[in-house]
Design a protein around this motif. Sequence first.
Motif, PDB file in Angstrom:
ATOM      1  N   MET A  49      31.047 -57.732  35.398  1.00 51.02           N
ATOM      2  CA  MET A  49      30.029 -58.680  35.835  1.00 51.02           C
ATOM      3  C   MET A  49      29.418 -58.186  37.134  1.00 51.02           C
ATOM      4  SD  MET A  49      29.877 -61.184  33.622  1.00 51.02           S
ATOM      5  CE  MET A  49      28.781 -62.200  34.594  1.00 51.02           C
ATOM      6  N   ALA A  50      28.099 -58.356  37.263  1.00 54.26           N
ATOM      7  CA  ALA A  50      27.403 -57.949  38.488  1.00 54.26           C
ATOM      8  C   ALA A  50      26.226 -58.884  38.715  1.00 54.26           C
ATOM      9  CB  ALA A  50      26.926 -56.505  38.387  1.00 54.26           C
ATOM     10  N   ALA A  51      25.716 -58.856  39.937  1.00 55.26           N
ATOM     11  CA  ALA A  51      24.520 -59.619  40.281  1.00 55.26           C
ATOM     12  C   ALA A  51      23.502 -58.670  40.889  1.00 55.26           C
ATOM     13  CB  ALA A  51      24.860 -60.737  41.260  1.00 55.26           C
ATOM     14  N   ALA A  52      22.265 -58.805  40.468  1.00 52.25           N
ATOM     15  CA  ALA A  52      21.204 -57.902  40.931  1.00 52.25           C
ATOM     16  C   ALA A  52      21.060 -57.982  42.443  1.00 52.25           C
ATOM     17  CB  ALA A  52      19.886 -58.267  40.256  1.00 52.25           C
ATOM     18  N   GLY A  53      21.105 -56.823  43.087  1.00 55.56           N
ATOM     19  CA  GLY A  53      20.944 -56.747  44.526  1.00 55.56           C
ATOM     20  C   GLY A  53      22.197 -57.037  45.316  1.00 55.56           C
ATOM     21  N   GLY A  58      33.139 -57.954  39.512  1.00 53.54           N
ATOM     22  CA  GLY A  58      34.462 -57.545  39.067  1.00 53.54           C
ATOM     23  C   GLY A  58      34.416 -56.940  37.680  1.00 53.54           C
ATOM     24  N   SER A  59      35.510 -56.328  37.276  1.00 52.65           N
ATOM     25  CA  SER A  59      35.642 -55.723  35.950  1.00 52.65           C
ATOM     26  C   SER A  59      37.056 -55.944  35.446  1.00 52.65           C
ATOM     27  CB  SER A  59      35.334 -54.219  35.999  1.00 52.65           C
ATOM     28  OG  SER A  59      34.011 -53.973  36.421  1.00 52.65           O
ATOM     29  N   SER A  60      37.213 -55.803  34.129  1.00 55.68           N
ATOM     30  CA  SER A  60      38.548 -55.939  33.534  1.00 55.68           C
ATOM     31  C   SER A  60      38.718 -54.917  32.433  1.00 55.68           C
ATOM     32  CB  SER A  60      38.744 -57.351  32.967  1.00 55.68           C
ATOM     33  OG  SER A  60      37.956 -57.527  31.787  1.00 55.68           O
ATOM     34  N   GLY A  61      39.964 -54.602  32.125  1.00 58.46           N
ATOM     35  CA  GLY A  61      40.272 -53.648  31.062  1.00 58.46           C
ATOM     36  C   GLY A  61      40.023 -52.222  31.513  1.00 58.46           C
ATOM     37  N   GLU A  62      40.503 -51.294  30.711  1.00 60.06           N
ATOM     38  CA  GLU A  62      40.289 -49.877  31.009  1.00 60.06           C
ATOM     39  C   GLU A  62      38.851 -49.512  30.677  1.00 60.06           C
ATOM     40  OE1 GLU A  62      42.077 -45.456  29.799  1.00 60.06           O
ATOM     41  OE2 GLU A  62      42.869 -47.279  28.855  1.00 60.06           O
ATOM     42  N   GLN A  63      38.142 -48.999  31.666  1.00 55.91           N
ATOM     43  CA  GLN A  63      36.737 -48.647  31.478  1.00 55.91           C
ATOM     44  C   GLN A  63      36.644 -47.249  30.853  1.00 55.91           C
ATOM     45  OE1 GLN A  63      34.013 -50.781  32.181  1.00 55.91           O
ATOM     46  NE2 GLN A  63      35.645 -52.283  32.417  1.00 55.91           N
ATOM     47  N   LYS A  64      37.007 -47.197  29.581  1.00 55.72           N
ATOM     48  CA  LYS A  64      36.940 -45.950  28.832  1.00 55.72           C
ATOM     49  C   LYS A  64      35.854 -46.059  27.779  1.00 55.72           C
ATOM     50  CE  LYS A  64      40.448 -47.253  25.401  1.00 55.72           C
ATOM     51  NZ  LYS A  64      41.738 -46.888  24.771  1.00 55.72           N
ATOM     52  N   PRO A  65      35.195 -44.957  27.422  1.00 56.52           N
ATOM     53  CA  PRO A  65      34.113 -45.017  26.433  1.00 56.52           C
ATOM     54  C   PRO A  65      34.600 -45.520  25.078  1.00 56.52           C
ATOM     55  CG  PRO A  65      34.050 -42.941  27.640  1.00 56.52           C
ATOM     56  CD  PRO A  65      35.345 -43.599  27.987  1.00 56.52           C
ATOM     57  N   VAL A  66      33.900 -46.528  24.550  1.00 57.30           N
ATOM     58  CA  VAL A  66      34.217 -47.094  23.243  1.00 57.30           C
ATOM     59  C   VAL A  66      32.915 -47.307  22.482  1.00 57.30           C
ATOM     60  CG1 VAL A  66      36.348 -48.219  23.998  1.00 57.30           C
ATOM     61  CG2 VAL A  66      34.165 -49.443  24.177  1.00 57.30           C
ATOM     62  N   PRO A  67      32.969 -47.397  21.145  1.00 64.80           N
ATOM     63  CA  PRO A  67      31.750 -47.680  20.385  1.00 64.80           C
ATOM     64  C   PRO A  67      31.145 -49.012  20.811  1.00 64.80           C
ATOM     65  CG  PRO A  67      33.513 -46.932  18.924  1.00 64.80           C
ATOM     66  CD  PRO A  67      34.138 -47.180  20.257  1.00 64.80           C
TER      67      PRO A  67
END
Length: 392
Positions: A49-53, A58-67
């Motif tokens: 999740m992010a907000a412009a500017g 925050g983020s969750s889970g392993e940020q690995k490339p997935v389909p």
Amino acid sequence: MLLLAIVLAVAQLVRPLPAPKLAMTGKATYTFPGGKPDLPWPTEGQASMAAAGLGTIGSSGEQKPVPIASVTKSMTAYIILRDHPFKKGEKGAMIDIDKTAETEGQKDKSDNESTLNTVKEGEKISEYDAIAALMIPSANNIARLLARWDSGSQEAFVKKMNDTAKELGMTNTTYTDPSGLDATTVSTAEDQVKLGLKIVEIPALVDITRMSSWTDQTGKAWPNWNRLVPYNESLGIKTGTTTKAGGNLLFAAYKKVGDTNQLIVGAVLGQHKPPIIDTVIAASRTLLIPTQKAIEGATVVKKGDVVGYVDDGLGGRTPVVATADVQAVGWSSLTVALKLGDNGTKIPETAKAGTQVGVLTVGEGASQVKVPVALQRELVAPGVGSKLTRIG
């Protein structure tokens, strides 16, 4: 000696005065009190999740490339609108429907693909309707048509997709097709949020993605797979579901804070609990609503507070004050920057009290708040003594 003194005095008096400058006296940052927001992240897959500017919440889970399935079409739409822009309310270019687009439109029956099955060879479709077909019913045949229209071939367009991903800092993303049907097109939630933050800067595209349905050129109505729309100030953006990829969603919404609409972008990937489309939408809604609640405003400077001064370069300092309350936007633990700058015009050497001479800015991008600053008292030119004793 007397003559020399007179010459030096005259020289000092006629020398050009330094240009007045603004200097800030208050704190250059503000930190929202409290700890980092505790968001209800999905129990599987990955999310961000992010907000412009403002940055990443925050983020969750392993940020690995997935389909990512048809979330891929977000990049296709972004490139088309970036390179062939049209304004909100316009239709854009007219695109020829070729035989391939018509034939592939029937793959909804033979291969269970999402398509726009009402197009015919020899007809034309507006750029607006092509993007709508791409983003609302998720038409694979139109994604491929747009790729050919833009770049001459799907292969050339895919190269443009990967080049764009690199430009946007999407370091864990690889595109192999314009529709997302290929499982070899992979990305991460954090990378897709980077793209989403660019998409929400294009009003004509958001005007499409926020529709709950779209009616094609034949009069057939197509519902938006993204059933976050139109609730909770949702702006779309794109769903993506296949057996291998699971349920995926890149979404955006706004939160009104004061007089500003703060843009929020999120991505949830890899939701495999059936029905996967319902699971990913529910997980995204569960994440979105608390994020909207977490974003708030805080008054960091009140009207009339001294925030800096005009420096005349010869020792004179005239205080400047905020002309209105200054509100920062963010969430607990976030630090935002405050900057004092000119308002695009030259600061005068003399001016009455109340004259606006600059702007106090809080935050960046879409979250930015600007309030004029004015002279607390009369600004007067340096006196004879200051001119005579100046050094340098």
